[in-house]
Design a protein around this motif. Structure first.
Motif, mmCIF file in Angstrom:
data_model
loop_
_atom_site.group_PDB
_atom_site.id
_atom_site.type_symbol
_atom_site.label_atom_id
_atom_site.label_comp_id
_atom_site.label_asym_id
_atom_site.label_seq_id
_atom_site.Cartn_x
_atom_site.Cartn_y
_atom_site.Cartn_z
ATOM 1 N N ARG A 123 0.861 -1.192 0.000
ATOM 2 C CA ARG A 123 0.000 0.000 0.000
ATOM 3 C C ARG A 123 0.897 1.242 0.000
ATOM 4 O O ARG A 123 2.118 1.151 0.088
ATOM 5 C CB ARG A 123 -0.919 0.011 1.226
ATOM 6 C CG ARG A 123 -0.190 0.034 2.548
ATOM 7 C CD ARG A 123 -1.155 0.044 3.728
ATOM 8 N NE ARG A 123 -0.428 0.067 4.992
ATOM 9 C CZ ARG A 123 0.019 -1.012 5.625
ATOM 10 N NH1 ARG A 123 -0.194 -2.213 5.101
ATOM 11 N NH2 ARG A 123 0.673 -0.909 6.764
ATOM 12 N N GLU A 124 0.267 2.386 -0.109
ATOM 13 C CA GLU A 124 0.968 3.666 0.006
ATOM 14 C C GLU A 124 0.187 4.567 0.955
ATOM 15 O O GLU A 124 -1.040 4.478 1.012
ATOM 16 C CB GLU A 124 1.089 4.326 -1.368
ATOM 17 C CG GLU A 124 1.963 3.547 -2.352
ATOM 18 C CD GLU A 124 2.139 4.252 -3.682
ATOM 19 O OE1 GLU A 124 2.244 5.497 -3.683
ATOM 20 O OE2 GLU A 124 2.140 3.571 -4.711
ATOM 21 N N PRO A 125 0.898 5.409 1.713
ATOM 22 C CA PRO A 125 2.358 5.565 1.749
ATOM 23 C C PRO A 125 3.041 4.351 2.365
ATOM 24 O O PRO A 125 2.436 3.610 3.146
ATOM 25 C CB PRO A 125 2.553 6.819 2.599
ATOM 26 C CG PRO A 125 1.343 6.885 3.477
ATOM 27 C CD PRO A 125 0.213 6.346 2.640
ATOM 28 N N TRP A 126 4.317 4.188 2.020
ATOM 29 C CA TRP A 126 5.091 3.028 2.468
ATOM 30 C C TRP A 126 6.544 3.430 2.637
ATOM 31 O O TRP A 126 7.140 4.018 1.739
ATOM 32 C CB TRP A 126 4.976 1.897 1.448
ATOM 33 C CG TRP A 126 5.439 0.557 1.949
ATOM 34 C CD1 TRP A 126 6.593 -0.094 1.595
ATOM 35 C CD2 TRP A 126 4.767 -0.301 2.874
ATOM 36 N NE1 TRP A 126 6.666 -1.307 2.239
ATOM 37 C CE2 TRP A 126 5.557 -1.468 3.026
ATOM 38 C CE3 TRP A 126 3.568 -0.202 3.569
ATOM 39 C CZ2 TRP A 126 5.192 -2.513 3.870
ATOM 40 C CZ3 TRP A 126 3.200 -1.250 4.408
ATOM 41 C CH2 TRP A 126 3.995 -2.389 4.551
ATOM 42 N N LEU A 127 7.093 3.134 3.801
ATOM 43 C CA LEU A 127 8.490 3.447 4.103
ATOM 44 C C LEU A 127 9.219 2.149 4.434
ATOM 45 O O LEU A 127 8.891 1.478 5.413
ATOM 46 C CB LEU A 127 8.593 4.421 5.278
ATOM 47 C CG LEU A 127 9.992 4.713 5.824
ATOM 48 C CD1 LEU A 127 10.910 5.258 4.748
ATOM 49 C CD2 LEU A 127 9.924 5.689 6.993
ATOM 50 N N ARG A 128 10.183 1.821 3.597
ATOM 51 C CA ARG A 128 10.946 0.593 3.814
ATOM 52 C C ARG A 128 12.423 0.928 3.951
ATOM 53 O O ARG A 128 12.917 1.937 3.432
ATOM 54 C CB ARG A 128 10.719 -0.401 2.672
ATOM 55 C CG ARG A 128 11.217 0.080 1.364
ATOM 56 C CD ARG A 128 11.047 -0.796 0.126
ATOM 57 N NE ARG A 128 10.185 -1.929 0.153
ATOM 58 C CZ ARG A 128 9.642 -2.467 -0.954
ATOM 59 N NH1 ARG A 128 9.876 -1.907 -2.143
ATOM 60 N NH2 ARG A 128 8.877 -3.528 -0.878
ATOM 61 N N ALA A 129 13.122 0.056 4.658
ATOM 62 C CA ALA A 129 14.574 0.168 4.791
ATOM 63 C C ALA A 129 15.208 -1.043 4.138
ATOM 64 O O ALA A 129 14.657 -2.149 4.180
ATOM 65 C CB ALA A 129 14.977 0.237 6.254
ATOM 66 N N ASN A 130 16.364 -0.854 3.546
ATOM 67 C CA ASN A 130 17.130 -1.945 2.970
ATOM 68 C C ASN A 130 18.495 -1.960 3.637
ATOM 69 O O ASN A 130 19.255 -0.985 3.548
ATOM 70 C CB ASN A 130 17.282 -1.777 1.458
ATOM 71 C CG ASN A 130 17.961 -2.974 0.819
ATOM 72 O OD1 ASN A 130 17.824 -4.097 1.308
ATOM 73 N ND2 ASN A 130 18.685 -2.745 -0.259
ATOM 74 N N MET A 131 18.794 -3.049 4.329
ATOM 75 C CA MET A 131 20.046 -3.168 5.069
ATOM 76 C C MET A 131 20.656 -4.538 4.806
ATOM 77 O O MET A 131 19.962 -5.472 4.390
ATOM 78 C CB MET A 131 19.800 -2.978 6.571
ATOM 79 C CG MET A 131 19.168 -1.654 6.948
ATOM 80 S SD MET A 131 20.279 -0.239 6.752
ATOM 81 C CE MET A 131 21.350 -0.451 8.188
ATOM 82 N N VAL A 132 21.949 -4.642 5.075
ATOM 83 C CA VAL A 132 22.652 -5.901 4.914
ATOM 84 C C VAL A 132 23.439 -6.191 6.184
ATOM 85 O O VAL A 132 23.924 -5.282 6.855
ATOM 86 C CB VAL A 132 23.589 -5.858 3.670
ATOM 87 C CG1 VAL A 132 24.638 -4.770 3.804
ATOM 88 C CG2 VAL A 132 24.236 -7.218 3.419
ATOM 89 N N THR A 133 23.546 -7.468 6.530
ATOM 90 C CA THR A 133 24.292 -7.866 7.716
ATOM 91 C C THR A 133 25.037 -9.168 7.431
ATOM 92 O O THR A 133 24.647 -9.941 6.551
ATOM 93 C CB THR A 133 23.358 -8.058 8.929
ATOM 94 O OG1 THR A 133 24.121 -8.416 10.086
ATOM 95 C CG2 THR A 133 22.336 -9.151 8.678
ATOM 96 N N THR A 134 26.116 -9.379 8.167
ATOM 97 C CA THR A 134 26.817 -10.654 8.103
ATOM 98 C C THR A 134 26.142 -11.646 9.042
ATOM 99 O O THR A 134 25.277 -11.292 9.843
ATOM 100 C CB THR A 134 28.279 -10.492 8.526
ATOM 101 O OG1 THR A 134 28.317 -10.055 9.895
ATOM 102 C CG2 THR A 134 28.999 -9.474 7.650
ATOM 103 N N LEU A 135 26.577 -12.892 8.966
ATOM 104 C CA LEU A 135 26.022 -13.908 9.855
ATOM 105 C C LEU A 135 26.309 -13.613 11.320
ATOM 106 O O LEU A 135 25.539 -14.012 12.200
ATOM 107 C CB LEU A 135 26.585 -15.287 9.485
ATOM 108 C CG LEU A 135 26.014 -15.930 8.215
ATOM 109 C CD1 LEU A 135 26.848 -17.141 7.816
ATOM 110 C CD2 LEU A 135 24.555 -16.317 8.405
ATOM 111 N N ASP A 136 27.405 -12.897 11.597
ATOM 112 C CA ASP A 136 27.708 -12.552 12.977
ATOM 113 C C ASP A 136 27.236 -11.152 13.340
ATOM 114 O O ASP A 136 27.657 -10.584 14.348
ATOM 115 C CB ASP A 136 29.203 -12.732 13.284
ATOM 116 C CG ASP A 136 30.124 -11.962 12.355
ATOM 117 O OD1 ASP A 136 29.735 -11.721 11.195
ATOM 118 O OD2 ASP A 136 31.234 -11.612 12.781
#
Length: 265
Positions: free
Chosen positions: A48-61
């Motif tokens: 739906r809108e409005p929509w606020l998303r974050a995109n992040m990356v992490t290691t296994l640790d």
């Protein structure tokens, strides 16, 4: 694509698999390489809108950066694909000052792979970058870009406010808060520009602020099959918060896990 992504792609050729789907348009399990880009695009469509998303990356640790202090140091090919897709589904990308500096952001463009689907989605050809800085400092690599592809969100008391207006153009500087950028005011200001699909790529402190204010709708989190050890930032920084999320979708390629987690309202 950076050298690490290129070498990864040369060594690994497994298809991208959809393991869990929250979209009625694509059922799981599925081989997304076989289904094509339209299916992958649909798998990440905002509900739906409005929509606020974050995109992040992490290691296994649990590190949000590689040994070099940059998130780019732990990117994989699968992460790179989704990174570009999420940009293609957004009206604007909002990034904190620390990440802008550490990752060397410049003005943004849409990957050619996704341009047709973006156009079919009714989104404009340009993708503005919104830099967030309490002090109003425009990163050197963004200075002088006054065509509206770079904006600055800052405060009324920011020492760099006048210089920012001169550099980017007054209409491209958004004042939202007195001493610190108020994220709710910023989201509302961007909404008035018609930008209702917002993506943030960090950093951890800015993401923590959004979560603490109850503004985050979705976390797209890549877990890279890597260990780095050491003392590195986590995905989220700032004061303690307790926010529950629900798994909406899960993809996998070459050991990289890519999840869509929706904030439980």
């Amino acid at each position: 694509m950076d050298e690490r992504c290129a070498s990864w792609a040369e060594r690994h050729t497994d298809p991208m698999r959809l393991l869990v789907s929250g979209s009625p348009a694509v059922t799981a399990p599925a081989d997304l390489d076989a289904l094509g880009d339209t299916a992958l695009y649909a798998a990440y469509a905002p509900p739906r809108e409005p929509w606020l998303r974050a995109n992040m990356v992490t290691t296994l640790d649990g590190s949000a950066t590689g040994a070099d202090g940059r998130s780019g140091g732990i990117n994989t090919e699968a992460d790179h694909i989704v990174f570009e897709l999420l940009r293609a589904q957004s009206h604007a990308v909002v990034v904190g000052a620390g990440t802008l500096r550490d990752e060397g952001y410049s003005s943004l463009s849409i990957d050619e792979r996704w341009r047709g689907l973006r156009q079919g989605d009714g989104l404009p050809a340009t993708l503005p970058l919104v830099a967030v800085s309490n002090r109003g400092h425009v990163p050197p690599q963004l200075a002088g870009i006054d065509d509206g592809t770079v904006l600055l969100a800052t405060t009324a008391s920011a020492p760099g406010l006048d210089d920012a207006r001169s550099s980017l153009g007054e209409q491209h500087v958004i004042v939202c808060g007195d001493e610190r950028v108020d994220p709710a005011q910023l989201v509302a200001a961007l909404g008035r520009r018609g930008w209702t699909r917002l993506l943030t790529e960090g950093g951890p402190s800015w993401l923590g602020t959004l979560v603490a204010h109850g503004l985050l709708d979705e976390l797209c989190l890549t877990v890279a099959p890597t260990l780095v050890g050491g003392d590195h930032p986590r995905t989220l920084a700032g004061p303690d918060v307790v926010v529950d999320l629900d798994l909406h979708a899960l993809l996998e390629q070459d050991g990289t896990l890519l999840g869509r987690w929706l904030t439980r309202r």
